[in-house]
Design an enzyme around this catalytic site. Structure first.
Site, PDB file in Angstrom:
ATOM      1  N   TYR A  75      15.657  32.147   4.911  1.00 16.38           N
ATOM      2  CA  TYR A  75      14.483  32.936   5.248  1.00 16.38           C
ATOM      3  C   TYR A  75      14.493  33.400   6.705  1.00 16.38           C
ATOM      4  CZ  TYR A  75      11.997  31.758   0.940  1.00 16.38           C
ATOM      5  OH  TYR A  75      11.617  31.649  -0.361  1.00 16.38           O
ATOM      6  N   LYS A 103       0.836  -1.204   0.000  1.00 19.87           N
ATOM      7  CA  LYS A 103       0.000   0.000   0.000  1.00 19.87           C
ATOM      8  C   LYS A 103       0.872   1.257   0.000  1.00 19.87           C
ATOM      9  CE  LYS A 103      -0.107  -0.332   4.978  1.00 19.87           C
ATOM     10  NZ  LYS A 103      -0.759  -0.972   6.113  1.00 19.87           N
TER      11      LYS A 103
HETATM   12  C1  PLP Z   1      -0.118  -1.751   6.884  1.00 20.02           C
HETATM   13  C2  PLP Z   1      -0.716  -2.958   7.409  1.00 20.02           C
HETATM   14  C3  PLP Z   1       0.091  -4.060   7.771  1.00 20.02           C
HETATM   15  C4  PLP Z   1       1.581  -4.031   7.793  1.00 20.02           C
HETATM   16  O1  PLP Z   1       2.041  -3.410   8.957  1.00 20.02           O
HETATM   17  P1  PLP Z   1       3.610  -3.241   9.266  1.00 20.02           P
HETATM   18  O2  PLP Z   1       3.683  -2.744  10.625  1.00 20.02           O
HETATM   19  O3  PLP Z   1       4.120  -2.278   8.263  1.00 20.02           O
HETATM   20  O4  PLP Z   1       4.197  -4.581   9.077  1.00 20.02           O
HETATM   21  C5  PLP Z   1      -0.547  -5.227   8.143  1.00 20.02           C
HETATM   22  N1  PLP Z   1      -1.898  -5.306   8.161  1.00 20.02           N
HETATM   23  C6  PLP Z   1      -2.697  -4.265   7.842  1.00 20.02           C
HETATM   24  C7  PLP Z   1      -4.157  -4.428   7.897  1.00 20.02           C
HETATM   25  C8  PLP Z   1      -2.131  -3.053   7.461  1.00 20.02           C
HETATM   26  O5  PLP Z   1      -2.927  -2.021   7.147  1.00 20.02           O
END
Ligand code: PLP
Length: 821
Positions: free
Chosen positions: A716, A490
């Site tokens: 700045y 993702k």
């Molecule tokens: C993002 C996510 C993961 C992975 O989590 P990590 O801590 O990056 O390993 C696992 N399950 C779900 C539902 C997620 O949204």
């Protein structure tokens, strides 16, 4: 890429195998152990090695690809299932591979140089290749193939047409070197240096040196620097020795060094009581030492001192990387024009074959110099290779390959030179294809890559695909047998890319991918990803696309379930795979355990959906303080899934563990785990020395350097103060790239030429300034924003956030560059 054919019966004898031969006329020319990387399958011998996975499990794959000869150790393999195949049964297939290579090595009487040492092995090997090529036809280890498997595969490439072999070796634990010495039987030994790397496997420095020297016991000539053998009291190997040293007595003693224009070192030395000299086109100490080592080898081989003097100056930097970049007209470009021979071509073609993002794979290939084989035969071999690696189009550059055009039964164009190709650029119509550039140095393919690769903003996020694979394998090694692996890609794979990462995961045979939104899944499908994909935030507006692209939604509420079933009915779809999310305490998305009964009755009232998996998410798997809570989540999940399974009457995959869940909760692996940030080398539950490797490096460069007078200010609102004055560098990264404004005024640190330096003044939109007072730097120098030496975790701590936010916050205008070493 062999040459000398070995009858299978002879191979059986050499390997000491019990042979089950159905096709006695089979001959062996190529060796393999990875069913995803095969060529010339007809003459291939496949070794079922014991790696992370038992090599026997790949036999069906290899057989399907056309391999008919196997070295195995498991007598229980059902040989009847593989008609027309030969099986050689041995106790240890790796030993058989090594024995075969050792036998092959003994067929040749030309010199064989073996190189070992803690660092610089690959560079010294490549430089010797550059330096000695005018006199010798050289076979050398491809890339850094220096292991127990890589060495036999390198040696296997020796042919009658070569006149010199240069083989690199590396060991990670005691007792490995004897096996390599047996395979290589070097006549000349080269020790680059001895450092601290890989100390774990050895008791003492003395042991480590002794182990390395095992390689050279039988050598005629041993070339080394006494500086590295000070801790060693045993016998120095070799019938003869040649020593080199910087500022200490040796056969080649370097007595003076001078840095020229920041880029060269001019070296003066004494050799056989005469003054000798060299110009090395590098200024850093490690390169200079490697160059002196090569210089010594040339003198030891009897070269007149005038020749190294002339040739060292032309040494080229060694880049073993295969880089995947974004090209023009929706192309992807793999740039590998450092050097060209059949072995490195094969490796690069394997990488090309992994790419599924475009409908067409194109190779731009120059004449292959110095292959040690007649051109007709050589290009015939190349043609077979292109066929097995599924290349669709060949663009040949050079008179030799052009003369052999007939050999290639694919879409093809030929040009006599790089110039001619560039003059015909528009007729080549590059578009929507993956292009591999593989050219010998003299063809200057960098002129082609310049045209092909999209101009990039000089700030890039580099992604080390070897490290990514390493981390993937680390987590795989933690899994119980038969536990499946879903990888979370993702948010643009945590900021690292999309199809590039997914391709690699597909190649490594993970079981599932998961994305946040349907669009991300569609992009993966369009890039040729065929793995099942779960979509976590399936929105009603996207249901059509979801179904069209075989994406599998997460169902987390009655509303979503109802809407999705309605669409399925409209489309006459039944048993569509879905994933049920249970809320066991995270309180984000998901059905509450008390809703399960109602859920089951809906599921049982129709066959529109098929429950592929049921899952939940741990709220604090990395945090020992919350272990009791995590335990309760796991327990509640077990009860809930039990109810669902009883209710719907069939099995599904159960999964709850994320990255730190995998590391810390082995009992929570269930049927599948969901790996996320660990893949990118970050796992906050690992406290001591991490077994993970750094995957992402954010790099930029210096636009301008300025000297600041005392009392003047920087940036700045005059926030940057240098009361004593100093030197600043303006670099090409700002908050629009994802470099947080809170990192201004010394909070953030970057690395410039090995020095960690603070920011000064406020971070601007596209730039920021570094205080480089006292650090040697020039405009155009590379700057590391984060990576190995400036960990993302540290940056996150400084900002009071987590690495996830930093990685996913790198803006899309920062180009991603993927590489393999
Ligand atoms: C993002 C996510 C993961 C992975 O989590 P990590 O801590 O990056 O390993 C696992 N399950 C779900 C539902 C997620 O949204």
């Amino acid at each position: 890429m062999s040459h000398k054919p070995y009858p299978i019966t002879q191979v059986a004898e050499i390997a000491g195998a019990t042979a089950y031969i159905t096709v006695p006329e089979a001959v062996i020319q190529t060796l393999s152990y990875d069913s995803r990387k095969l060529s010339d399958t007809e003459h291939n011998l496949f070794f079922a090695l014991h790696g992370r996975r038992d090599g026997h499990t790949y036999i069906p794959d290899a057989y399907r690809s056309g391999v008919r000869n196997f070295v195995i150790s498991d007598k229980k393999i059902d040989r009847q299932a593989y008609p027309g195949a030969n099986f050689l049964v041995v106790n240890n297939p790796l030993k058989a591979l090594q024995d075969l290579a050792a036998y092959h090595r003994r067929q040749f009487t030309y010199p064989v140089i073996a190189i070992t040492g803690s660092n610089g092995k690959t560079i010294v090997k490549e430089w010797l290749y550059q330096l000695l090529s005018p006199e010798y036809t050289i076979i050398r280890s491809p890339k850094s193939y220096n292991s127990q498997i890589g060495v036999p595969l390198s040696v296997w490439q020796m042919t009658d047409d070569h006149t010199l072999a240069i083989i690199e070796t590396g060991i990670s634990k005691a007792d490995e070197m004897a096996a390599l010495a047996h395979i290589i039987q070097p006549t000349i030994g080269v020790l680059t240096n001895i450092g601290d790397a890989h100390n774990e496997g050895f008791l003492t420095l003395q042991d480590k040196i002794a182990e390395k020297l095992t390689l050279f016991q039988e050598a005629d000539l041993f070339i080394y620097s006494p500086k590295y053998l000070q801790a060693y009291s045993g016998k120095i190997p070799g019938k003869k020795q040649f020593t080199w040293c910087i500022n200490a007595p040796a056969d080649l003693e370097v007595i003076g060094e001078e840095v020229l224009e920041n880029r060269y070192r001019y070296l003066r030395g004494i050799y056989q009581h005469n003054d000798v000299q060299c110009l090395v086109p590098f200024a850093d100490a490690a390169s200079v030492e490697n160059a002196v080592c090569c210089w010594a080898v040339m003198l030891a081989l009897g070269y007149h001192p005038a020749i190294p003097d002339e040739r060292l100056e032309k040494l080229q930097p060694v880049t073993m990387r295969l880089e995947l970049k974004t090209g023009i007209n929706n192309c992807s470009v793999i740039d590998d024009s450092y050097s060209l021979d059949l072995a490195s071509l094969t490796i690069a073609l394997d990488f090309l074959k992994q790419q599924n993002q475009h409908p067409r794979r194109t190779l731009i290939l120059s004449d292959i110099p110095q292959a040690g084989i007649k051109p007709e035969e050589l290009y015939q071999q190349v043609a077979h290779l292109l066929e097995s690696k599924q290349v669709d189009r060949l663009i040949g550059v050079g008179p030799q390959i052009s003369a052999c055009a007939e050999s290639f039964p694919i879409d093809k164009q030929f040009y006599s030179s790089t110039e001619e190709l560039l003059n015909n650029w528009s007729s080549l119509n590059f578009s929507d294809e993956t292009i591999l550039l593989k050219g010998a140095r003299v063809f200057e393919f960098e002129k082609i890559s310049k045209q092909l690769i999209q101009k990039v903003h000089e700030t890039v996020l580099e992604i080390n695909l070897n490290a990514l694979e390493h981390n993937l394998n680390y987590y795989k090694s933690l899994l119980h047998p038969n536990v499946k692996l879903m990888v979370m890609v993702k948010a643009f794979s945590y900021g690292s890319g999309s199809f590039e990462i997914a391709n690699l995961l597909q190649f490594n045979k993970v079981d599932y991918l998961a994305v946040a939104f349907a669009d991300e899944g569609v992009a993966l499908r369009k890039a040729g990803i065929t793995l099942p994909i779960m979509v976590m935030n399936a929105e009603e507006a996207a249901y059509d696309t979801l179904i069209e692209h075989r994406l599998e939604p997460e169902i987390y509420s009655f509303r979503i379930l109802h809407d999705f079933i309605t669409i399925l009915k409209q489309k006459n779809k039944t048993r569509y795979p879905v994933h049920l999310k249970i809320d066991t305490g995270m309180h984000r998305l998901g059905f509450m355990p008390h809703e399960v009964e109602a859920l089951v009755s809906i599921l049982n009232s129709s066959d529109d959906v098929l429950v592929k998996s049921v899952f939940s998410h741990l709220a604090a798997s990395e945090d020992p303080v919350e272990d009791e809570f995590t335990q309760r989540q796991v327990q509640l999940f077990a009860e809930t899934t039990h109810h669902i399974e009883k209710g719907i009457g069939y099995q599904f995959l159960r999964h709850i563990a994320n990255t730190s869940g995998i590391s810390r909760w082995p009992e929570a692996q269930l049927d599948m785990v969901r790996l996320g940030i660990g893949l990118y080398g970050i796992d906050s539950s690992i406290k001591q020395k991490s077994p993970l490797e750094t995957v992402t490096t954010l790099k930029t460069s210096i636009s301008q350097i300025k000297h600041i007078e005392p009392g003047e200010t920087v940036g700045y609102n005059r926030r940057g103060k240098l009361p004593e004055g100093g030197k600043i560098a303006t670099v090409k990264i700002g908050y629009a790239d994802g470099y947080n404004r809170k990192l201004g005024n010394g909070v953030g640190k970057m690395q410039v030429n090995g020095h960690i330096v603070p920011t000064i003044g406020s971070i601007c939109m596209d730039m920021c300034m570094l205080d480089i007072t006292g650090v040697h730097a020039e405009e155009g120098d590379e700057v590391i924003v984060f990576g190995e030496s400036v960990p993302v975790q540290q940056l996150a701590d400084q900002l009071g956030t987590i690495p996830y936010e930093i990685l996913t916050g790198i803006s899309q205008r920062v180009k991603r560059v993927y590489y393999y070493e």
